[in-house]
Scaffold this motif. Structure first.
Motif, PDB file in Angstrom:
ATOM      1  N   ILE A 143     -17.083  17.669  40.210  1.00 17.73           N
ATOM      2  CA  ILE A 143     -15.931  18.194  40.975  1.00 17.73           C
ATOM      3  C   ILE A 143     -14.863  17.132  41.249  1.00 17.73           C
ATOM      4  O   ILE A 143     -13.672  17.433  41.266  1.00 17.73           O
ATOM      5  N   PHE A 144     -15.276  15.901  41.438  1.00 25.11           N
ATOM      6  CA  PHE A 144     -14.339  14.861  41.828  1.00 25.11           C
ATOM      7  C   PHE A 144     -13.412  14.454  40.685  1.00 25.11           C
ATOM      8  O   PHE A 144     -12.276  14.081  40.900  1.00 25.11           O
ATOM      9  N   SER A 145     -13.935  14.531  39.456  1.00 23.98           N
ATOM     10  CA  SER A 145     -13.115  14.043  38.333  1.00 23.98           C
ATOM     11  C   SER A 145     -12.541  15.178  37.500  1.00 23.98           C
ATOM     12  O   SER A 145     -11.627  14.969  36.719  1.00 23.98           O
ATOM     13  N   ASN A 332     -21.386  13.465  42.030  1.00 22.42           N
ATOM     14  CA  ASN A 332     -20.032  13.591  42.589  1.00 22.42           C
ATOM     15  C   ASN A 332     -20.058  13.822  44.089  1.00 22.42           C
ATOM     16  O   ASN A 332     -19.242  13.275  44.824  1.00 22.42           O
ATOM     17  N   PHE A 333     -20.982  14.635  44.549  1.00 20.08           N
ATOM     18  CA  PHE A 333     -21.057  14.875  45.993  1.00 20.08           C
ATOM     19  C   PHE A 333     -21.523  13.630  46.732  1.00 20.08           C
ATOM     20  O   PHE A 333     -21.051  13.345  47.829  1.00 20.08           O
ATOM     21  N   ILE A 334     -22.430  12.906  46.107  1.00 23.49           N
ATOM     22  CA  ILE A 334     -22.882  11.665  46.762  1.00 23.49           C
ATOM     23  C   ILE A 334     -21.698  10.705  46.877  1.00 23.49           C
ATOM     24  O   ILE A 334     -21.458  10.113  47.919  1.00 23.49           O
ATOM     25  N   LEU A 335     -20.914  10.603  45.803  1.00 21.22           N
ATOM     26  CA  LEU A 335     -19.756   9.712  45.842  1.00 21.22           C
ATOM     27  C   LEU A 335     -18.774  10.139  46.940  1.00 21.22           C
ATOM     28  O   LEU A 335     -18.263   9.317  47.689  1.00 21.22           O
ATOM     29  N   ALA A 336     -18.551  11.468  47.024  1.00 14.07           N
ATOM     30  CA  ALA A 336     -17.562  11.967  47.990  1.00 14.07           C
ATOM     31  C   ALA A 336     -18.015  11.751  49.430  1.00 14.07           C
ATOM     32  O   ALA A 336     -17.196  11.488  50.313  1.00 14.07           O
ATOM     33  N   GLY A 337     -19.323  11.860  49.664  1.00 17.87           N
ATOM     34  CA  GLY A 337     -19.762  11.865  51.064  1.00 17.87           C
ATOM     35  C   GLY A 337     -20.532  10.639  51.483  1.00 17.87           C
ATOM     36  O   GLY A 337     -20.963  10.530  52.617  1.00 17.87           O
ATOM     37  N   ARG A 338     -20.660   9.648  50.599  1.00 21.56           N
ATOM     38  CA  ARG A 338     -21.564   8.551  50.929  1.00 21.56           C
ATOM     39  C   ARG A 338     -20.941   7.533  51.858  1.00 21.56           C
ATOM     40  O   ARG A 338     -21.610   6.971  52.710  1.00 21.56           O
TER      41      ARG A 338
HETATM   42  C1  HEM Z   1     -14.298  11.068  57.124  1.00 23.60           C
HETATM   43  C2  HEM Z   1     -14.862  11.608  56.089  1.00 23.60           C
HETATM   44  C3  HEM Z   1     -14.163  12.061  54.847  1.00 23.60           C
HETATM   45  C4  HEM Z   1     -12.890  11.845  54.428  1.00 23.60           C
HETATM   46  C5  HEM Z   1     -11.800  11.052  55.127  1.00 23.60           C
HETATM   47  C6  HEM Z   1     -12.735  12.517  53.158  1.00 23.60           C
HETATM   48  C7  HEM Z   1     -11.582  12.514  52.406  1.00 23.60           C
HETATM   49  C8  HEM Z   1     -11.443  13.145  51.186  1.00 23.60           C
HETATM   50  C9  HEM Z   1     -10.290  13.044  50.330  1.00 23.60           C
HETATM   51  C10 HEM Z   1      -9.036  12.229  50.617  1.00 23.60           C
HETATM   52  C11 HEM Z   1     -10.528  13.787  49.235  1.00 23.60           C
HETATM   53  C12 HEM Z   1      -9.609  13.956  48.008  1.00 23.60           C
HETATM   54  C13 HEM Z   1      -9.999  12.942  46.997  1.00 23.60           C
HETATM   55  C14 HEM Z   1      -9.312  13.166  45.691  1.00 23.60           C
HETATM   56  O1  HEM Z   1      -9.065  14.293  45.293  1.00 23.60           O
HETATM   57  O2  HEM Z   1      -9.027  12.170  45.035  1.00 23.60           O
HETATM   58  C15 HEM Z   1     -11.821  14.381  49.387  1.00 23.60           C
HETATM   59  C16 HEM Z   1     -12.392  15.224  48.473  1.00 23.60           C
HETATM   60  C17 HEM Z   1     -13.679  15.686  48.572  1.00 23.60           C
HETATM   61  N1  HEM Z   1     -14.550  15.461  49.605  1.00 23.60           N
HETATM   62 FE1  HEM Z   1     -14.203  14.402  51.266  1.00 23.60          FE
HETATM   63  N2  HEM Z   1     -13.914  13.123  52.825  1.00 23.60           N
HETATM   64  C18 HEM Z   1     -14.816  12.874  53.829  1.00 23.60           C
HETATM   65  C19 HEM Z   1     -16.135  13.267  53.876  1.00 23.60           C
HETATM   66  C20 HEM Z   1     -16.738  14.052  52.950  1.00 23.60           C
HETATM   67  C21 HEM Z   1     -18.119  14.440  52.972  1.00 23.60           C
HETATM   68  C22 HEM Z   1     -19.113  14.017  54.034  1.00 23.60           C
HETATM   69  C23 HEM Z   1     -18.341  15.213  51.878  1.00 23.60           C
HETATM   70  C24 HEM Z   1     -19.577  15.892  51.375  1.00 23.60           C
HETATM   71  C25 HEM Z   1     -20.725  15.860  51.851  1.00 23.60           C
HETATM   72  C26 HEM Z   1     -17.078  15.324  51.170  1.00 23.60           C
HETATM   73  C27 HEM Z   1     -16.891  16.048  50.020  1.00 23.60           C
HETATM   74  C28 HEM Z   1     -15.733  16.072  49.289  1.00 23.60           C
HETATM   75  C29 HEM Z   1     -15.603  16.728  48.006  1.00 23.60           C
HETATM   76  C30 HEM Z   1     -16.676  17.513  47.275  1.00 23.60           C
HETATM   77  C31 HEM Z   1     -14.312  16.493  47.561  1.00 23.60           C
HETATM   78  C32 HEM Z   1     -13.686  16.956  46.243  1.00 23.60           C
HETATM   79  C33 HEM Z   1     -12.916  18.230  46.507  1.00 23.60           C
HETATM   80  C34 HEM Z   1     -12.183  18.731  45.284  1.00 23.60           C
HETATM   81  O3  HEM Z   1     -11.715  17.934  44.480  1.00 23.60           O
HETATM   82  O4  HEM Z   1     -12.078  19.953  45.172  1.00 23.60           O
HETATM   83  N3  HEM Z   1     -16.134  14.613  51.845  1.00 23.60           N
HETATM   84  N4  HEM Z   1     -12.365  13.970  50.576  1.00 23.60           N
END
Ligand code: HEM
Length: 552
Positions: A143-145, A332-338
């Protein structure tokens, strides 16, 4: 007068002398001219390059473009440097990188432009090929890439999962386990041994374990007494760091290094191998586990992590998803939420240390909420207070304080898109097909034009209306991205951060070790470069507070 001359020296006639002098002049002239020309050229280029500063915000040098200014910025705090340039250039400017590199880009901190690229013209600004190529070895088509249909399908399924009751239960239970059986004992241990602790490291371990529980349904056990090194966690961190290096190296350089299997590319390959080994093992075990379940009877035994959810689904052709696809989703989820929530919490605790008044108000809010409980013996014991989801939800001031920390120190300080077709930003900036567009999330949090004169002050009150937390436009407060790609974990992240912060603040007062240097590290996520060394003091007034509650 007779001219005395050394015995073997020839005496020159006046005609010969004139000839020699003129021929010497002839020889010297080009040297002087060359030097003069060279100096003139250097002066001309310098004046011309420096004059570009007015138009472009930075001097533009031949061959290297704006690179020298960027390198100077990197020597101090690159995010502050970029904020300064954007402020000077009315929030948008074009960065001219060295010739033949991929550093040319338009950088903006204007909410109108950000809304245009994240929402209004969403399909014209995908992550793009450059991003996808750089991260593909680690993230695959997760999902991230991913862009377009591949992204849309994962987003839809994961979104349903993230909003389900089972997922909420999983996150609530995993957090109680992690905070009460693991985090608090580690903090207690540091008090017992009177040793300062690196809070950022502890929080990173917590969120890594937590996101693995959510994605894979397994707990790697990074956060434990003794803070052990876990090979999977180390491999994941190395793989991310080595992937980031690809963004600063010219593409042909890292591709050649990958081909030759040397340097950072060798390390990347090895760490991805370790990540894949872990993923393969988990996927294999889960497949076996699922094959033994009878879904009509064993519904209750079914896990609700992402891996299990996606394993039970079928692709467009009605076939189960491939092992590679399942691996990509989880990685991808680990990267997003780690690390996003843990670095946000680290900056939050650092800000609290400098703003004791805010800490006091958070503590008062927590105590007010606890005071509304019907008292049971079990809850009265100081360490057994476990915050309930409905209580966490009521912590408006804490949510405001966390959002304010994210405004000033966004976990993702800079984000990136690519232009598909020629376009024009609402502020008039022309965007050519293929241009890279960066939106400067860190700088946006510090723009007077967005947040007013006190934009650099830590003031949670700016998020409150009549005492209730009120969110801001996602194009003004961009810490969680906006539009169709808004962070999927946003609600979970707030819940996680509030639960962890409240559990710590309720029990301990944290002090940052004197003279400990806190500066951001240059990476995709805004880590503190040297961590956050703190000492903890137990709040001895909790017992008193509890006794007062019993009497009242
Ligand atoms: C303070 C905590 C967090 C911040 C500030 C944050 C911030 C962001 C940002 C800026 C993006 C966009 C990145 C991009 O498209 O390049 C993003 C995407 C995402 N985040 Fe977070 N995130 C946080 C926590 C989390 C957690 C804990 C999870 C999952 C367990 C998560 C899951 C995702 C996912 C799956 C995406 C991709 C969404 C997509 O592209 O449709 N995030 N996040």
């Amino acid at each position: 007068m007779e001219t005395m001359s050394p015995t073997n020296q020839t005496v020159l006639s006046s005609g010969e002398l004139t000839e020699t002098i003129s021929s010497r002049r002839l020889l010297l002239l080009p040297e002087f001219q060359f030097l003069e020309l060279f100096i003139a050229l250097v002066l001309f280029i310098s004046i011309h390059s420096l004059r570009q500063r007015k138009r472009h915000g930075l001097p533009v040098w031949p061959f290297v473009g704006m690179l020298p200014s960027l390198l100077l910025g990197l020597r101090t705090d690159v995010y502050e440097w970029l904020t300064g340039v954007l402020h000077q250039q009315n929030t948008t400017f074009t960065f001219n990188g060295p010739w033949f590199t991929s550093l040319n880009s338009v950088i903006t901190a204007d909410p109108r432009n950000v809304e245009h690229l994240l929402k209004t013209k969403f399909s014209n600004f995908p992550k793009g090929e450059f991003f996808h190529n750089n991260v593909h070895d680690l993230l695959g088509d997760g999902i991230f890439s991913a862009d377009n249909e591949i992204w849309r399908r994962q987003r839809k399924t994961a979104s349903i999962e993230f909003h389900s009751a089972e997922f909420r239960n999983l996150t609530t239970e995993s957090l109680i386990e992690l905070v009460h059986s693991r985090l608090l004992p580690v903090l207690e241990e540091s008090i017992k041994n009177s040793i300062p602790i690196d809070l950022q490291d502890v929080l990173l371990r917590l969120t890594f374990d937590n996101v693995c529980m959510i994605a894979f349904g397994v707990d790697p056990g990074c956060l434990r007494l003794g803070l052990p090194e876990i090979p999977f966690a180390r491999a994941f961190e190395d793989a991310t760091e080595m992937t980031v290096l690809r963004f600063v190296a010219p593409t042909f350089v890292w591709k050649a290094m990958r081909y030759l299997n040397i340097g950072s590319e060798k390390k990347l390959k090895e760490s991805i191998c370790e990540v894949d080994k872990f993923a393969d093992k988990v996927i294999h075990t889960r497949k076996k586990e699922l094959s033994l379940l009878d879904f009509s009877k064993d519904d209750k035994k079914l896990r609700s992590d992402l891996l299990t959810v996606f394993m039970r689904l079928k692709d467009d052709e009605g076939k189960p998803f491939s092992k590679k696809f399942l691996r990509d989703i989880c990685v991808n989820f680990i990267l997003a939420g780690r690390d996003t929530s843990s670095v946000a919490l680290s900056w939050f605790f650092w800000l609290l240390n400098q703003n004791p008044d805010v800490e006091k108000q958070i503590l008062e809010e927590i105590r007010r909420i606890i005071a509304q409980r019907t008292i049971s013996d079990e809850e009265e014991k100081m360490n057994s207070v476990v915050f309930r989801p409905e209580e966490v939800k009521k912590m408006d001031y804490l949510q405001a304080a966390l959002s304010e920390a994210l405004r000033l120190y966004p976990s993702v300080p800079l984000d990136h898109k690519e232009v598909v077709e020629d376009d024009v930003f609402p502020d008039g900036t022309i965007l050519k097909k293929g241009t890279k567009v960066l939106y400067a999330i860190y700088a946006m949090g510090r723009m007077e034009s967005i947040w007013g004169k006190d934009c650099r002050e830590y003031r949670p009150e700016r998020w409150l209306r009549d005492g209730r937390f009120t969110s801001e436009s996602a194009y003004k407060f961009t810490a969680f991205n906006g539009g169709p790609r808004l962070c999927l974990g946003k609600d979970f992240a707030y819940y996680q951060m509030k639960f962890v912060a409240a559990s710590i603040i309720y029990r301990y007062q944290l002090n940052v070790v004197k003279n400990h240097l806190v500066i951001p590290k240059l990476a995709l996520t805004m880590y503190m470069k040297y961590g956050l060394k703190v000492t903890l003091n137990k709040r001895d007034d909790i017992e008193l507070h509890n006794r007062i509650r019993v009497q009242s």
